[in-house]
Design a protein around this motif. Structure first.
Motif, PDB file in Angstrom:
ATOM      1  N   PHE A 194     -32.101 -62.539 -75.969  1.00 26.10           N
ATOM      2  CA  PHE A 194     -31.759 -63.135 -74.680  1.00 26.10           C
ATOM      3  C   PHE A 194     -32.398 -64.511 -74.494  1.00 26.10           C
ATOM      4  CE2 PHE A 194     -30.321 -58.871 -73.444  1.00 26.10           C
ATOM      5  CZ  PHE A 194     -29.102 -59.224 -72.884  1.00 26.10           C
ATOM      6  N   ASP A 195     -33.506 -64.754 -75.152  1.00 22.59           N
ATOM      7  CA  ASP A 195     -34.090 -66.091 -75.097  1.00 22.59           C
ATOM      8  C   ASP A 195     -33.156 -67.097 -75.766  1.00 22.59           C
ATOM      9  OD1 ASP A 195     -36.212 -67.789 -74.295  1.00 22.59           O
ATOM     10  OD2 ASP A 195     -36.966 -67.826 -76.353  1.00 22.59           O
ATOM     11  N   GLU A 196     -32.565 -66.678 -76.884  1.00 18.97           N
ATOM     12  CA  GLU A 196     -31.628 -67.562 -77.580  1.00 18.97           C
ATOM     13  C   GLU A 196     -30.361 -67.785 -76.750  1.00 18.97           C
ATOM     14  OE1 GLU A 196     -28.395 -68.958 -79.883  1.00 18.97           O
ATOM     15  OE2 GLU A 196     -28.490 -66.870 -79.205  1.00 18.97           O
ATOM     16  N   VAL A 213     -40.625 -75.104 -71.418  1.00 21.32           N
ATOM     17  CA  VAL A 213     -41.451 -74.059 -70.810  1.00 21.32           C
ATOM     18  C   VAL A 213     -41.085 -72.721 -71.447  1.00 21.32           C
ATOM     19  CG1 VAL A 213     -41.957 -72.806 -68.674  1.00 21.32           C
ATOM     20  CG2 VAL A 213     -41.670 -75.297 -68.632  1.00 21.32           C
ATOM     21  N   PRO A 214     -42.062 -71.954 -71.941  1.00 15.97           N
ATOM     22  CA  PRO A 214     -41.736 -70.639 -72.522  1.00 15.97           C
ATOM     23  C   PRO A 214     -41.058 -69.748 -71.481  1.00 15.97           C
ATOM     24  CG  PRO A 214     -44.002 -71.261 -73.015  1.00 15.97           C
ATOM     25  CD  PRO A 214     -43.498 -72.249 -72.016  1.00 15.97           C
ATOM     26  N   ARG A 215     -39.923 -69.207 -71.843  1.00 11.37           N
ATOM     27  CA  ARG A 215     -39.160 -68.386 -70.907  1.00 11.37           C
ATOM     28  C   ARG A 215     -39.539 -66.913 -70.975  1.00 11.37           C
ATOM     29  NH1 ARG A 215     -35.552 -72.138 -73.153  1.00 11.37           N
ATOM     30  NH2 ARG A 215     -35.310 -70.747 -74.955  1.00 11.37           N
ATOM     31  N   ALA A 216     -40.272 -66.510 -72.013  1.00 12.49           N
ATOM     32  CA  ALA A 216     -40.441 -65.072 -72.247  1.00 12.49           C
ATOM     33  C   ALA A 216     -41.742 -64.764 -72.981  1.00 12.49           C
ATOM     34  CB  ALA A 216     -39.256 -64.538 -73.038  1.00 12.49           C
ATOM     35  N   ASN A 217     -42.854 -65.278 -72.478  1.00 12.39           N
ATOM     36  CA  ASN A 217     -44.152 -64.982 -73.093  1.00 12.39           C
ATOM     37  C   ASN A 217     -44.665 -63.664 -72.511  1.00 12.39           C
ATOM     38  OD1 ASN A 217     -46.593 -64.977 -74.364  1.00 12.39           O
ATOM     39  ND2 ASN A 217     -47.453 -66.707 -73.228  1.00 12.39           N
ATOM     40  N   ASN A 314     -30.729 -59.679 -61.374  1.00  6.70           N
ATOM     41  CA  ASN A 314     -29.573 -58.808 -61.570  1.00  6.70           C
ATOM     42  C   ASN A 314     -28.351 -59.556 -62.093  1.00  6.70           C
ATOM     43  OD1 ASN A 314     -30.474 -56.248 -61.153  1.00  6.70           O
ATOM     44  ND2 ASN A 314     -29.808 -56.092 -59.031  1.00  6.70           N
ATOM     45  N   ASN A 315     -28.332 -60.856 -61.914  1.00  5.60           N
ATOM     46  CA  ASN A 315     -27.259 -61.675 -62.482  1.00  5.60           C
ATOM     47  C   ASN A 315     -27.676 -62.330 -63.795  1.00  5.60           C
ATOM     48  OD1 ASN A 315     -24.762 -62.123 -60.478  1.00  5.60           O
ATOM     49  ND2 ASN A 315     -26.615 -61.845 -59.252  1.00  5.60           N
ATOM     50  N   ALA A 316     -28.900 -62.045 -64.239  1.00  2.41           N
ATOM     51  CA  ALA A 316     -29.447 -62.745 -65.399  1.00  2.41           C
ATOM     52  C   ALA A 316     -28.639 -62.501 -66.665  1.00  2.41           C
ATOM     53  CB  ALA A 316     -30.906 -62.346 -65.612  1.00  2.41           C
ATOM     54  N   ILE A 317     -28.152 -61.282 -66.842  1.00  2.88           N
ATOM     55  CA  ILE A 317     -27.402 -61.001 -68.068  1.00  2.88           C
ATOM     56  C   ILE A 317     -26.094 -61.792 -68.093  1.00  2.88           C
ATOM     57  CG2 ILE A 317     -26.142 -58.954 -67.213  1.00  2.88           C
ATOM     58  CD1 ILE A 317     -26.832 -57.718 -70.037  1.00  2.88           C
ATOM     59  N   LEU A 318     -25.492 -61.995 -66.926  1.00  9.15           N
ATOM     60  CA  LEU A 318     -24.280 -62.816 -66.857  1.00  9.15           C
ATOM     61  C   LEU A 318     -24.619 -64.280 -67.111  1.00  9.15           C
ATOM     62  CD1 LEU A 318     -22.573 -61.215 -63.709  1.00  9.15           C
ATOM     63  CD2 LEU A 318     -22.306 -60.588 -66.112  1.00  9.15           C
ATOM     64  N   LEU A 319     -25.733 -64.747 -66.546  1.00  9.13           N
ATOM     65  CA  LEU A 319     -26.176 -66.116 -66.809  1.00  9.13           C
ATOM     66  C   LEU A 319     -26.416 -66.328 -68.300  1.00  9.13           C
ATOM     67  CD1 LEU A 319     -28.674 -66.467 -63.829  1.00  9.13           C
ATOM     68  CD2 LEU A 319     -26.775 -68.036 -64.254  1.00  9.13           C
ATOM     69  N   ALA A 320     -27.077 -65.361 -68.935  1.00  7.78           N
ATOM     70  CA  ALA A 320     -27.412 -65.502 -70.352  1.00  7.78           C
ATOM     71  C   ALA A 320     -26.163 -65.618 -71.219  1.00  7.78           C
ATOM     72  CB  ALA A 320     -28.268 -64.325 -70.806  1.00  7.78           C
ATOM     73  N   TYR A 321     -25.140 -64.850 -70.879  1.00 10.23           N
ATOM     74  CA  TYR A 321     -23.896 -64.897 -71.651  1.00 10.23           C
ATOM     75  C   TYR A 321     -22.971 -66.029 -71.201  1.00 10.23           C
ATOM     76  CZ  TYR A 321     -24.616 -60.555 -74.261  1.00 10.23           C
ATOM     77  OH  TYR A 321     -25.082 -59.592 -75.127  1.00 10.23           O
TER      78      TYR A 321
END
Length: 445
Positions: A194-196, A213-217, A314-321
Protein backbone atom coordinates in the motif's frame (compact mmCIF):
# COMPACT_ATOMS: atom_id res chain seq x y z
CA UNK A 1 5.34 25.04 27.79
CA UNK A 2 5.67 28.13 25.60
CA UNK A 3 2.68 30.33 24.92
CA UNK A 4 -0.57 30.76 26.81
CA UNK A 5 -2.60 29.09 24.06
CA UNK A 6 -0.41 25.99 23.95
CA UNK A 7 -0.68 25.68 27.71
CA UNK A 8 -4.46 26.14 27.64
CA UNK A 9 -4.94 23.63 24.83
CA UNK A 10 -2.68 21.13 26.57
CA UNK A 11 -4.58 21.49 29.83
CA UNK A 12 -7.96 21.24 28.08
CA UNK A 13 -7.11 18.09 26.13
CA UNK A 14 -4.99 16.30 28.70
CA UNK A 15 -7.29 17.39 31.53
CA UNK A 16 -10.27 15.76 29.85
CA UNK A 17 -8.10 12.79 28.86
CA UNK A 18 -6.98 12.34 32.47
CA UNK A 19 -10.55 12.49 33.81
CA UNK A 20 -11.51 9.66 31.46
CA UNK A 21 -8.43 7.59 32.36
CA UNK A 22 -6.21 8.29 29.36
CA UNK A 23 -2.42 8.54 29.33
CA UNK A 24 -1.11 10.11 26.13
CA UNK A 25 2.46 9.10 26.96
CA UNK A 26 1.57 5.42 27.13
CA UNK A 27 2.96 3.60 24.11
CA UNK A 28 0.02 1.17 24.09
CA UNK A 29 -3.63 1.63 23.22
CA UNK A 30 -4.40 -0.12 26.51
CA UNK A 31 -3.39 3.09 28.30
CA UNK A 32 -4.39 5.73 25.77
CA UNK A 33 -7.88 7.09 25.45
CA UNK A 34 -8.82 10.56 24.15
CA UNK A 35 -5.46 12.18 23.38
CA UNK A 36 -3.84 10.34 20.47
CA UNK A 37 -0.51 12.15 20.25
CA UNK A 38 2.00 14.40 21.98
CA UNK A 39 4.88 14.94 19.59
CA UNK A 40 5.56 18.68 19.93
CA UNK A 41 8.67 18.36 22.16
CA UNK A 42 6.93 20.85 24.46
CA UNK A 43 6.92 20.06 28.19
CA UNK A 44 3.76 18.32 29.32
CA UNK A 45 1.21 20.66 30.93
CA UNK A 46 0.11 20.66 34.55
CA UNK A 47 -2.97 18.66 33.62
CA UNK A 48 -0.64 15.72 32.99
CA UNK A 49 2.13 16.34 35.53
CA UNK A 50 0.04 17.29 38.58
CA UNK A 51 0.69 14.87 41.48
CA UNK A 52 -2.97 13.77 41.46
CA UNK A 53 -3.09 13.08 37.72
CA UNK A 54 -1.76 9.52 37.98
CA UNK A 55 -4.39 8.63 40.59
CA UNK A 56 -7.15 10.02 38.40
CA UNK A 57 -5.85 8.20 35.32
CA UNK A 58 -5.91 4.95 37.29
CA UNK A 59 -9.51 5.41 38.45
CA UNK A 60 -11.18 8.01 36.27
CA UNK A 61 -14.84 8.83 35.78
CA UNK A 62 -15.63 5.73 33.70
CA UNK A 63 -13.91 3.20 35.95
CA UNK A 64 -15.89 0.81 38.11
CA UNK A 65 -14.68 2.60 41.23
CA UNK A 66 -13.87 6.24 40.42
CA UNK A 67 -11.44 7.84 42.85
CA UNK A 68 -13.78 10.68 43.73
CA UNK A 69 -11.44 12.23 46.27
CA UNK A 70 -8.63 12.45 43.72
CA UNK A 71 -10.97 13.58 40.93
CA UNK A 72 -12.48 16.39 43.02
CA UNK A 73 -9.08 17.61 44.15
CA UNK A 74 -7.74 17.36 40.59
CA UNK A 75 -10.50 19.45 39.00
CA UNK A 76 -10.09 22.00 41.81
CA UNK A 77 -6.39 22.28 40.97
CA UNK A 78 -6.67 22.14 37.16
CA UNK A 79 -9.29 24.53 35.81
CA UNK A 80 -10.26 22.47 32.79
CA UNK A 81 -13.31 24.57 31.96
CA UNK A 82 -11.21 27.74 31.91
CA UNK A 83 -8.73 26.02 29.59
CA UNK A 84 -11.57 25.07 27.23
CA UNK A 85 -12.82 28.67 27.30
CA UNK A 86 -9.31 29.85 26.39
CA UNK A 87 -9.34 27.55 23.36
CA UNK A 88 -12.71 28.97 22.37
CA UNK A 89 -11.38 32.52 22.80
CA UNK A 90 -8.36 31.74 20.62
CA UNK A 91 -10.75 30.51 17.95
CA UNK A 92 -12.70 33.75 18.10
CA UNK A 93 -9.51 35.80 17.84
CA UNK A 94 -8.14 33.72 14.97
CA UNK A 95 -11.26 33.66 12.83
CA UNK A 96 -11.29 31.95 9.46
CA UNK A 97 -10.56 28.26 9.03
CA UNK A 98 -8.46 27.98 12.19
CA UNK A 99 -11.11 29.73 14.23
CA UNK A 100 -13.78 27.31 13.02
CA UNK A 101 -11.54 24.34 13.82
CA UNK A 102 -10.82 25.53 17.36
CA UNK A 103 -14.49 26.35 17.99
CA UNK A 104 -15.44 22.81 17.01
CA UNK A 105 -12.70 21.39 19.21
CA UNK A 106 -13.86 23.42 22.21
CA UNK A 107 -17.45 22.30 21.63
CA UNK A 108 -16.37 18.66 21.72
CA UNK A 109 -14.40 19.12 24.92
CA UNK A 110 -17.27 20.95 26.60
CA UNK A 111 -19.42 17.95 25.75
CA UNK A 112 -16.84 15.51 27.11
CA UNK A 113 -16.60 17.57 30.31
CA UNK A 114 -20.37 17.46 30.75
CA UNK A 115 -20.35 13.70 30.13
CA UNK A 116 -17.72 13.34 32.85
CA UNK A 117 -19.87 15.34 35.26
CA UNK A 118 -22.84 13.15 34.32
CA UNK A 119 -20.80 10.07 35.21
CA UNK A 120 -20.00 11.55 38.62
CA UNK A 121 -23.63 12.46 39.27
CA UNK A 122 -22.70 16.14 39.33
CA UNK A 123 -24.40 17.18 36.12
CA UNK A 124 -27.49 16.52 34.04
CA UNK A 125 -27.65 13.69 31.54
CA UNK A 126 -26.15 14.85 28.25
CA UNK A 127 -28.58 14.42 25.33
CA UNK A 128 -27.47 11.84 22.78
CA UNK A 129 -28.12 14.25 19.92
CA UNK A 130 -25.77 16.82 21.42
CA UNK A 131 -22.99 14.21 21.68
CA UNK A 132 -23.32 13.09 18.06
CA UNK A 133 -23.61 16.61 16.67
CA UNK A 134 -20.57 17.73 18.66
CA UNK A 135 -18.29 15.06 17.21
CA UNK A 136 -19.74 14.67 13.71
CA UNK A 137 -21.49 17.94 12.92
CA UNK A 138 -24.73 16.17 12.03
CA UNK A 139 -27.68 14.64 13.91
CA UNK A 140 -27.79 10.97 14.86
CA UNK A 141 -29.53 8.34 12.80
CA UNK A 142 -29.52 4.57 12.22
CA UNK A 143 -27.40 2.91 9.54
CA UNK A 144 -28.91 1.24 6.49
CA UNK A 145 -26.95 -1.87 5.46
CA UNK A 146 -29.16 -2.95 2.56
CA UNK A 147 -27.15 -1.77 -0.46
CA UNK A 148 -23.83 -3.09 0.79
CA UNK A 149 -25.41 -6.36 1.89
CA UNK A 150 -27.08 -6.83 -1.49
CA UNK A 151 -23.79 -6.19 -3.27
CA UNK A 152 -22.02 -8.77 -1.09
CA UNK A 153 -24.78 -11.28 -1.86
CA UNK A 154 -24.26 -10.61 -5.55
CA UNK A 155 -20.48 -11.03 -5.30
CA UNK A 156 -20.86 -14.26 -3.34
CA UNK A 157 -23.61 -15.45 -5.69
CA UNK A 158 -25.78 -15.96 -2.63
CA UNK A 159 -29.32 -14.65 -3.17
CA UNK A 160 -31.99 -15.39 -0.61
CA UNK A 161 -32.40 -14.87 3.11
CA UNK A 162 -30.11 -12.93 5.42
CA UNK A 163 -29.38 -16.15 7.31
CA UNK A 164 -28.05 -17.84 4.18
CA UNK A 165 -25.95 -14.80 3.35
CA UNK A 166 -24.49 -14.69 6.86
CA UNK A 167 -23.56 -18.36 6.57
CA UNK A 168 -21.91 -17.66 3.22
CA UNK A 169 -19.96 -14.73 4.68
CA UNK A 170 -18.82 -16.85 7.62
CA UNK A 171 -17.60 -19.54 5.20
CA UNK A 172 -15.85 -16.90 3.09
CA UNK A 173 -14.12 -15.43 6.16
CA UNK A 174 -13.00 -18.88 7.28
CA UNK A 175 -11.60 -19.68 3.84
CA UNK A 176 -9.66 -16.40 3.74
CA UNK A 177 -8.77 -16.08 7.42
CA UNK A 178 -5.54 -14.37 8.45
CA UNK A 179 -3.22 -16.66 10.46
CA UNK A 180 -2.38 -14.52 13.50
CA UNK A 181 0.96 -16.30 13.92
CA UNK A 182 2.04 -14.71 10.63
CA UNK A 183 0.63 -11.24 11.28
CA UNK A 184 3.99 -9.44 11.40
CA UNK A 185 5.18 -10.95 8.12
CA UNK A 186 1.86 -10.40 6.40
CA UNK A 187 1.61 -6.90 7.84
CA UNK A 188 5.03 -5.90 6.52
CA UNK A 189 4.21 -7.17 3.03
CA UNK A 190 0.82 -5.46 2.90
CA UNK A 191 2.22 -2.18 4.25
CA UNK A 192 4.90 -2.17 1.55
CA UNK A 193 2.25 -2.87 -1.08
CA UNK A 194 0.00 0.00 0.00
CA UNK A 195 2.95 2.34 0.43
CA UNK A 196 3.85 1.72 -3.20
CA UNK A 197 0.24 2.25 -4.31
CA UNK A 198 0.11 5.49 -2.31
CA UNK A 199 3.31 6.69 -3.95
CA UNK A 200 1.54 6.29 -7.29
CA UNK A 201 -1.95 7.59 -6.49
CA UNK A 202 -1.73 9.86 -3.42
CA UNK A 203 1.61 11.63 -3.03
CA UNK A 204 1.67 13.12 -6.55
CA UNK A 205 -1.12 15.46 -5.38
CA UNK A 206 0.86 16.68 -2.36
CA UNK A 207 3.43 19.49 -2.12
CA UNK A 208 7.12 18.71 -2.48
CA UNK A 209 7.74 19.11 1.27
CA UNK A 210 5.61 16.04 2.00
CA UNK A 211 6.96 13.82 -0.76
CA UNK A 212 9.70 12.31 1.39
CA UNK A 213 7.84 12.03 4.70
CA UNK A 214 7.67 8.33 5.69
CA UNK A 215 4.07 7.24 5.25
CA UNK A 216 4.27 3.96 7.15
CA UNK A 217 6.97 3.79 9.82
CA UNK A 218 5.07 1.26 11.93
CA UNK A 219 5.35 -2.11 13.68
CA UNK A 220 2.48 -4.61 14.01
CA UNK A 221 2.08 -6.07 17.51
CA UNK A 222 -0.47 -8.80 18.38
CA UNK A 223 -2.06 -8.19 21.79
CA UNK A 224 -4.06 -10.65 23.88
CA UNK A 225 -7.51 -10.00 25.39
CA UNK A 226 -7.79 -6.34 24.38
CA UNK A 227 -11.23 -4.72 24.50
CA UNK A 228 -10.51 -3.11 21.12
CA UNK A 229 -10.05 -4.79 17.73
CA UNK A 230 -6.88 -2.83 17.14
CA UNK A 231 -5.12 0.33 18.20
CA UNK A 232 -2.91 2.58 16.10
CA UNK A 233 -0.51 4.27 18.50
CA UNK A 234 1.19 7.22 16.86
CA UNK A 235 4.28 8.11 18.85
CA UNK A 236 6.26 10.61 16.78
CA UNK A 237 8.73 11.34 19.57
CA UNK A 238 11.87 9.76 18.08
CA UNK A 239 14.26 12.16 16.37
CA UNK A 240 16.85 11.69 13.65
CA UNK A 241 20.40 12.97 13.84
CA UNK A 242 19.34 16.29 12.30
CA UNK A 243 16.54 16.71 14.85
CA UNK A 244 13.72 15.96 12.43
CA UNK A 245 10.93 13.52 13.40
CA UNK A 246 11.15 9.81 12.71
CA UNK A 247 7.32 9.58 12.38
CA UNK A 248 7.15 6.25 14.23
CA UNK A 249 4.03 4.35 15.27
CA UNK A 250 2.83 0.91 16.34
CA UNK A 251 -0.34 -1.02 15.61
CA UNK A 252 -1.65 -3.44 18.23
CA UNK A 253 -4.03 -5.99 16.76
CA UNK A 254 -6.31 -8.10 18.92
CA UNK A 255 -5.07 -11.68 18.67
CA UNK A 256 -8.66 -12.96 18.93
CA UNK A 257 -9.84 -10.90 15.96
CA UNK A 258 -11.55 -12.93 13.25
CA UNK A 259 -10.52 -11.26 10.01
CA UNK A 260 -10.03 -12.34 6.42
CA UNK A 261 -7.03 -11.43 4.29
CA UNK A 262 -9.06 -8.99 2.12
CA UNK A 263 -10.43 -7.34 5.28
CA UNK A 264 -6.88 -7.18 6.59
CA UNK A 265 -5.82 -5.33 3.44
CA UNK A 266 -8.54 -2.79 4.15
CA UNK A 267 -7.38 -2.61 7.78
CA UNK A 268 -3.80 -1.83 6.77
CA UNK A 269 -4.87 0.89 4.35
CA UNK A 270 -7.14 2.28 7.10
CA UNK A 271 -4.72 2.19 10.00
CA UNK A 272 -1.42 2.69 8.22
CA UNK A 273 -1.02 3.88 4.65
CA UNK A 274 -2.54 6.05 3.31
CA UNK A 275 -4.79 6.14 6.41
CA UNK A 276 -4.10 7.07 10.02
CA UNK A 277 -0.31 6.74 10.24
CA UNK A 278 0.13 8.66 7.00
CA UNK A 279 -2.30 11.37 8.16
CA UNK A 280 -0.54 11.81 11.50
CA UNK A 281 2.91 11.81 9.88
CA UNK A 282 1.92 14.54 7.44
CA UNK A 283 0.41 16.62 10.23
CA UNK A 284 3.54 16.16 12.33
CA UNK A 285 5.62 17.35 9.40
CA UNK A 286 3.38 20.39 8.94
CA UNK A 287 3.75 21.21 12.63
CA UNK A 288 7.51 20.62 12.59
CA UNK A 289 7.84 23.03 9.65
CA UNK A 290 5.54 25.50 11.47
CA UNK A 291 3.00 25.22 8.67
CA UNK A 292 0.36 24.22 11.25
CA UNK A 293 -0.33 25.36 14.79
CA UNK A 294 0.17 23.58 18.10
CA UNK A 295 -3.29 22.02 17.77
CA UNK A 296 -1.91 19.80 14.99
CA UNK A 297 0.43 18.13 17.49
CA UNK A 298 -2.20 17.02 20.04
CA UNK A 299 -4.69 14.98 18.03
CA UNK A 300 -7.71 13.48 19.73
CA UNK A 301 -10.61 11.07 19.57
CA UNK A 302 -14.27 12.11 19.90
CA UNK A 303 -13.79 15.30 17.89
CA UNK A 304 -14.71 16.51 14.42
CA UNK A 305 -11.10 16.16 13.36
CA UNK A 306 -11.19 12.51 14.45
CA UNK A 307 -14.35 12.03 12.39
CA UNK A 308 -12.52 13.34 9.33
CA UNK A 309 -9.54 11.09 10.10
CA UNK A 310 -11.83 8.06 10.20
CA UNK A 311 -13.29 9.18 6.89
CA UNK A 312 -9.83 9.40 5.33
CA UNK A 313 -8.96 5.99 6.74
CA UNK A 314 -12.12 4.28 5.49
CA UNK A 315 -11.58 5.73 2.03
CA UNK A 316 -7.85 5.05 2.13
CA UNK A 317 -7.99 1.84 0.13
CA UNK A 318 -9.84 3.66 -2.66
CA UNK A 319 -7.31 6.50 -2.53
CA UNK A 320 -4.44 4.00 -2.73
CA UNK A 321 -5.88 2.35 -5.83
CA UNK A 322 -6.81 5.69 -7.38
CA UNK A 323 -10.53 4.84 -7.59
CA UNK A 324 -13.65 6.38 -6.08
CA UNK A 325 -16.03 3.45 -5.69
CA UNK A 326 -15.69 -0.03 -4.20
CA UNK A 327 -16.92 -1.52 -7.49
CA UNK A 328 -13.79 -0.15 -9.18
CA UNK A 329 -11.40 -2.17 -7.01
CA UNK A 330 -9.56 -4.78 -9.09
CA UNK A 331 -10.49 -7.97 -7.24
CA UNK A 332 -13.79 -9.62 -6.27
CA UNK A 333 -12.58 -10.78 -2.87
CA UNK A 334 -11.09 -7.37 -2.16
CA UNK A 335 -14.46 -5.77 -2.90
CA UNK A 336 -16.13 -8.21 -0.51
CA UNK A 337 -13.57 -7.47 2.21
CA UNK A 338 -13.95 -3.71 1.85
CA UNK A 339 -17.75 -3.91 1.87
CA UNK A 340 -17.65 -6.05 5.02
CA UNK A 341 -15.29 -3.56 6.67
CA UNK A 342 -17.58 -0.68 5.74
CA UNK A 343 -20.58 -2.61 7.05
CA UNK A 344 -18.72 -3.06 10.33
CA UNK A 345 -18.31 0.69 10.63
CA UNK A 346 -21.97 1.17 9.74
CA UNK A 347 -22.63 -1.29 12.56
CA UNK A 348 -20.66 0.91 14.96
CA UNK A 349 -22.97 3.82 14.25
CA UNK A 350 -26.01 1.55 14.45
CA UNK A 351 -24.90 0.13 17.79
CA UNK A 352 -24.58 3.66 19.12
CA UNK A 353 -28.03 4.64 17.86
CA UNK A 354 -29.82 1.54 19.15
CA UNK A 355 -28.08 1.76 22.53
CA UNK A 356 -28.38 5.47 23.27
CA UNK A 357 -31.29 6.73 21.16
CA UNK A 358 -33.60 3.71 21.31
CA UNK A 359 -32.26 2.42 24.65
CA UNK A 360 -32.17 -1.19 23.55
CA UNK A 361 -30.33 -3.78 25.67
CA UNK A 362 -27.19 -5.48 24.42
CA UNK A 363 -29.12 -8.72 23.99
CA UNK A 364 -31.21 -6.99 21.31
CA UNK A 365 -28.40 -5.01 19.69
CA UNK A 366 -25.84 -7.80 19.19
CA UNK A 367 -27.99 -10.09 17.00
CA UNK A 368 -29.11 -7.17 14.84
CA UNK A 369 -25.50 -6.21 14.18
CA UNK A 370 -24.62 -9.83 13.40
CA UNK A 371 -27.56 -10.51 11.10
CA UNK A 372 -28.04 -7.17 9.36
CA UNK A 373 -24.44 -5.95 9.14
CA UNK A 374 -22.76 -9.36 8.73
CA UNK A 375 -20.17 -8.75 11.44
CA UNK A 376 -18.52 -11.67 13.20
CA UNK A 377 -19.93 -12.91 16.48
CA UNK A 378 -16.89 -11.50 18.29
CA UNK A 379 -17.44 -8.06 16.71
CA UNK A 380 -21.17 -8.08 17.45
CA UNK A 381 -20.46 -8.65 21.14
CA UNK A 382 -17.77 -5.96 21.34
CA UNK A 383 -19.71 -3.32 19.40
CA UNK A 384 -22.92 -3.88 21.33
CA UNK A 385 -21.06 -4.16 24.64
CA UNK A 386 -17.71 -2.63 25.57
CA UNK A 387 -17.80 -0.12 22.72
CA UNK A 388 -21.47 0.63 22.23
CA UNK A 389 -22.33 0.94 25.91
CA UNK A 390 -19.29 3.01 26.82
CA UNK A 391 -20.64 6.36 28.09
CA UNK A 392 -18.26 8.41 25.94
CA UNK A 393 -17.17 6.28 22.99
CA UNK A 394 -20.67 4.91 22.50
CA UNK A 395 -22.14 8.38 22.17
CA UNK A 396 -19.37 10.40 20.53
CA UNK A 397 -17.00 8.07 18.69
CA UNK A 398 -18.96 5.20 17.20
CA UNK A 399 -21.05 7.57 15.04
CA UNK A 400 -17.84 9.14 13.69
CA UNK A 401 -16.94 6.25 11.39
CA UNK A 402 -20.01 6.42 9.18
CA UNK A 403 -20.16 10.23 9.20
CA UNK A 404 -16.52 10.62 8.20
CA UNK A 405 -16.65 7.87 5.58
CA UNK A 406 -19.66 9.36 3.85
CA UNK A 407 -18.20 12.88 3.93
CA UNK A 408 -14.86 11.97 2.36
CA UNK A 409 -16.51 9.74 -0.26
CA UNK A 410 -18.89 12.57 -1.18
CA UNK A 411 -16.05 15.09 -1.46
CA UNK A 412 -14.14 12.79 -3.78
CA UNK A 413 -17.21 12.46 -6.00
CA UNK A 414 -17.59 16.24 -6.29
CA UNK A 415 -13.96 17.38 -6.41
CA UNK A 416 -10.88 16.15 -8.21
CA UNK A 417 -8.31 14.28 -6.12
CA UNK A 418 -5.83 17.02 -7.01
CA UNK A 419 -8.05 19.30 -4.89
CA UNK A 420 -9.28 16.90 -2.21
CA UNK A 421 -6.10 15.04 -1.28
CA UNK A 422 -4.11 18.11 -0.17
CA UNK A 423 -7.09 19.30 1.86
CA UNK A 424 -7.51 15.93 3.60
CA UNK A 425 -3.90 15.93 4.76
CA UNK A 426 -3.91 19.50 6.08
CA UNK A 427 -2.10 21.27 3.26
CA UNK A 428 -4.70 24.06 3.10
CA UNK A 429 -4.81 24.36 6.89
CA UNK A 430 -5.95 22.03 9.66
CA UNK A 431 -9.52 20.98 8.91
CA UNK A 432 -12.22 18.76 10.36
CA UNK A 433 -15.30 17.02 8.99
CA UNK A 434 -17.36 20.23 9.10
CA UNK A 435 -14.75 22.71 7.83
CA UNK A 436 -13.06 20.84 4.99
CA UNK A 437 -15.70 21.60 2.39
CA UNK A 438 -15.47 25.31 3.12
CA UNK A 439 -11.69 25.11 2.78
CA UNK A 440 -12.09 23.43 -0.60
CA UNK A 441 -14.63 25.99 -1.73
CA UNK A 442 -12.44 28.92 -0.72
CA UNK A 443 -9.46 27.30 -2.43
CA UNK A 444 -11.42 26.82 -5.65
CA UNK A 445 -12.62 30.44 -5.60
Amino acid sequence: MSGNFSESLGNAILGIDTLWGGDVMCASGVGRFIADSWFSDEPLPQAYTHPLAARVRANGVSSKNPDREAINAYVAAIDIRAAIEAVKDEGSRSGGLRGEYLAGLANCFETMWDLAMEMLGEGAAVPYQRCVEASTGRPPGPSDPVRKRERIAELLDQPGSTGKLLDAVDRWRKAHRVPMASIRTLGAAVIAYFDELSARHVTPYLPAELQHVPRANIRFLPIEDAWFSGSMNYLGRARRADGSPDYEATYEINASLEISVPEFLQLVSHEVVPGHVTTFAYLQNLYWRRAAGFEASVLTMNTRAATLFEGIANNAILLAYGVKEVEELPDRDLQIGVLLALLQDDAKNHASYLTWQERRPQTAVAPELRNEFLVSGERAEKLSGAWGRHPLLGRMYLPAYRAGTEKVADLRRHYEDSEVVPALYGCYGLVDVTTIEGALGRRRN
